[in-house]
Write a protein that holds these residues in place. Structure first.
Motif, short mmCIF file in Angstrom:
data_model
loop_
_atom_site.label_atom_id
_atom_site.label_comp_id
_atom_site.label_asym_id
_atom_site.label_seq_id
_atom_site.Cartn_x
_atom_site.Cartn_y
_atom_site.Cartn_z
N PHE A 169 0.84 -1.19 0.00
CA PHE A 169 0.00 0.00 0.00
C PHE A 169 0.88 1.24 0.00
N SER A 170 0.40 2.29 -0.60
CA SER A 170 1.09 3.58 -0.56
C SER A 170 0.03 4.67 -0.60
N HIS A 171 0.45 5.91 -0.32
CA HIS A 171 -0.51 7.03 -0.37
C HIS A 171 -1.17 7.09 -1.74
N LYS A 172 -0.39 6.88 -2.79
CA LYS A 172 -0.94 6.95 -4.15
C LYS A 172 -1.91 5.79 -4.40
N ASP A 173 -1.50 4.59 -3.99
CA ASP A 173 -2.35 3.42 -4.22
C ASP A 173 -3.65 3.48 -3.43
N ASN A 174 -3.67 4.21 -2.33
CA ASN A 174 -4.89 4.27 -1.53
C ASN A 174 -6.05 4.89 -2.29
N GLU A 175 -5.75 5.59 -3.38
CA GLU A 175 -6.83 6.15 -4.21
C GLU A 175 -7.61 5.06 -4.92
N LYS A 176 -7.03 3.85 -5.03
CA LYS A 176 -7.74 2.73 -5.66
C LYS A 176 -8.84 2.20 -4.75
N ILE A 177 -8.76 2.54 -3.47
CA ILE A 177 -9.76 2.06 -2.52
C ILE A 177 -10.99 2.93 -2.66
N ASP A 178 -12.04 2.34 -3.20
CA ASP A 178 -13.23 3.09 -3.54
C ASP A 178 -14.22 3.19 -2.38
N THR A 179 -14.29 2.12 -1.59
CA THR A 179 -15.27 2.07 -0.51
C THR A 179 -14.58 1.63 0.78
N ILE A 180 -14.83 2.37 1.85
CA ILE A 180 -14.24 2.07 3.15
C ILE A 180 -15.36 2.03 4.19
N PHE A 181 -15.38 0.95 4.97
CA PHE A 181 -16.28 0.87 6.11
C PHE A 181 -15.44 0.70 7.36
N LEU A 182 -15.65 1.56 8.33
CA LEU A 182 -15.00 1.43 9.63
C LEU A 182 -16.10 1.11 10.63
N ASP A 183 -16.04 -0.09 11.19
CA ASP A 183 -17.06 -0.57 12.12
C ASP A 183 -18.46 -0.48 11.52
N GLY A 184 -18.55 -0.82 10.23
CA GLY A 184 -19.84 -0.86 9.54
C GLY A 184 -20.36 0.47 9.06
N VAL A 185 -19.57 1.53 9.24
CA VAL A 185 -20.00 2.87 8.84
C VAL A 185 -19.13 3.35 7.69
N PRO A 186 -19.74 3.84 6.58
CA PRO A 186 -18.93 4.31 5.45
C PRO A 186 -18.07 5.52 5.84
N VAL A 187 -16.85 5.54 5.31
CA VAL A 187 -15.90 6.60 5.63
C VAL A 187 -15.43 7.25 4.34
N ASP A 188 -15.44 8.57 4.31
CA ASP A 188 -14.94 9.32 3.16
C ASP A 188 -13.51 9.82 3.38
N ASP A 189 -13.19 10.12 4.61
CA ASP A 189 -11.94 10.80 4.93
C ASP A 189 -10.88 9.81 5.44
N LEU A 190 -9.79 9.66 4.68
CA LEU A 190 -8.70 8.78 5.10
C LEU A 190 -7.93 9.35 6.29
N GLY A 191 -8.24 10.55 6.69
CA GLY A 191 -7.63 11.14 7.88
C GLY A 191 -8.31 10.68 9.17
N LYS A 192 -9.43 10.00 9.03
CA LYS A 192 -10.15 9.51 10.23
C LYS A 192 -9.23 8.61 11.04
N LYS A 193 -9.28 8.76 12.38
CA LYS A 193 -8.35 8.05 13.25
C LYS A 193 -9.03 6.92 14.01
N PHE A 194 -8.25 5.90 14.30
CA PHE A 194 -8.72 4.85 15.19
C PHE A 194 -8.82 5.43 16.60
N ASN A 195 -9.93 5.18 17.28
CA ASN A 195 -10.12 5.79 18.60
C ASN A 195 -10.65 4.82 19.65
N ARG A 196 -10.64 3.52 19.32
CA ARG A 196 -11.14 2.52 20.26
C ARG A 196 -10.15 1.35 20.34
N PRO A 197 -10.27 0.50 21.32
CA PRO A 197 -9.34 -0.64 21.45
C PRO A 197 -9.45 -1.65 20.31
#
Length: 197
Positions: free
Chosen positions: A49-77
Motif C-alpha cells: 500500500f502507498s498514499h498513491k495506491d490508496n486512491e484505488k480504494i473506492d469504498t471504506i467501512f469502519l465498524d460498519g459505517v462508510p468513511v470518506d476521509d482517510l484522515g479519520k483516526k482509530f479511537n477505540r481498542p
C-alpha cells in the motif's frame, strides 16, 4: 494475542494459484496498531500500500459505517476496517468515498468506549474484490494473524483451496491437511504466510 503465542503456519503453493487464496482476507486479518493513527497512515504502513495506491480504494467501512476521509483516526481498542474497489449498483454508489450520492446514506453513529491516543488498538482488516487480489499476496508473503474459525469454514466449503496447497509447514515442520484442520480447531488464531513456489 501475541504472534509468539500462536501457531506459525506456512502454505507453499504454485505461484499462479496465489491470487485464489486472497479471498481468505474477506474474513479479516488481525493487525495491531495504536489509537490516534489515521487510516491513511495505517494503510500506507501495510506491504504494497502507498498514499498513491490508496486512491484505488473506492469504498471504506469502519465498524460498519462508510468513511470518506482517510484522515479519520482509530479511537477505540478494537475496530473492523473493510476495503473494496469499485462495485456496481446504486447501493455501491451511495457508499463510495466522496460520492455525490452520499446524502442518501442513513446517519449512523458509532458507539463504543473510546481509548486515549497512543493505546494499543486491534484492527480486523477485511479486503474485498480487486483490493484483496492486488494487495493480499503481499500481505500473505509477509504473514498475517488470522482467526481460525473463518479459515475452517472456508476450507470446509471450498476444499479445493486446501487440496491445492503443495506443502503446509507448522513451526518449520511439514504437516498434512488433517493436522492443519486439527491445529485450526485447537487455536483461535494463527499467524499465516502464503508463498509461491
Amino acid at each position: 494475542m501475541k504472534r509468539s503465542t500462536i501457531p506459525n503456519i506456512l502454505f507453499l503453493l504454485p505461484a499462479d494459484q496465489l491470487s485464489r487464496y486472497t479471498s481468505l482476507l474477506q474474513s479479516g486479518a488481525i493487525v495491531t496498531t495504536n489509537t490516534g493513527i489515521g487510516l491513511q497512515d495505517f494503510l500506507s504502513a501495510l506491504p504494497g500500500f502507498s498514499h498513491k495506491d490508496n486512491e484505488k480504494i473506492d469504498t471504506i467501512f469502519l465498524d460498519g459505517v462508510p468513511v470518506d476521509d482517510l484522515g479519520k483516526k482509530f479511537n477505540r481498542p478494537a475496530h473492523t476496517l473493510a476495503l473494496s474497489a469499485v462495485m456496481p449498483g446504486l447501493a455501491a454508489a451511495i457508499f463510495r468515498r466522496n460520492s455525490i450520492h452520499s446524502a442518501l446514506r442513513s446517519r449512523i453513529e458509532t458507539r463504543g468506549t473510546e481509548a486515549a491516543e497512543g493505546m494499543k488498538c486491534t484492527v480486523r482488516l477485511k479486503l474485498f474484490n480487486t483490493i484483496a487480489r492486488d494487495y493480499g499476496i503481499l500481505l500473505f508473503k509477509q504473514g498475517v494473524c488470522m482467526n481460525s474459525e473463518p479459515l475452517l469454514k472456508t476450507f470446509s466449503r471450498r476444499k479445493i483451496l486446501l487440496d491445492r496447497i503443495e506443502e503446509i509447514q507448522y513451526e518449520n515442520r511439514v504437516i498434512d491437511a488433517t493436522e492443519l484442520i486439527a491445529l485450526l480447531g485447537k487455536n483461535p488464531q494463527i499467524f499465516l504466510r502464503i508463498q509461491g513456489i
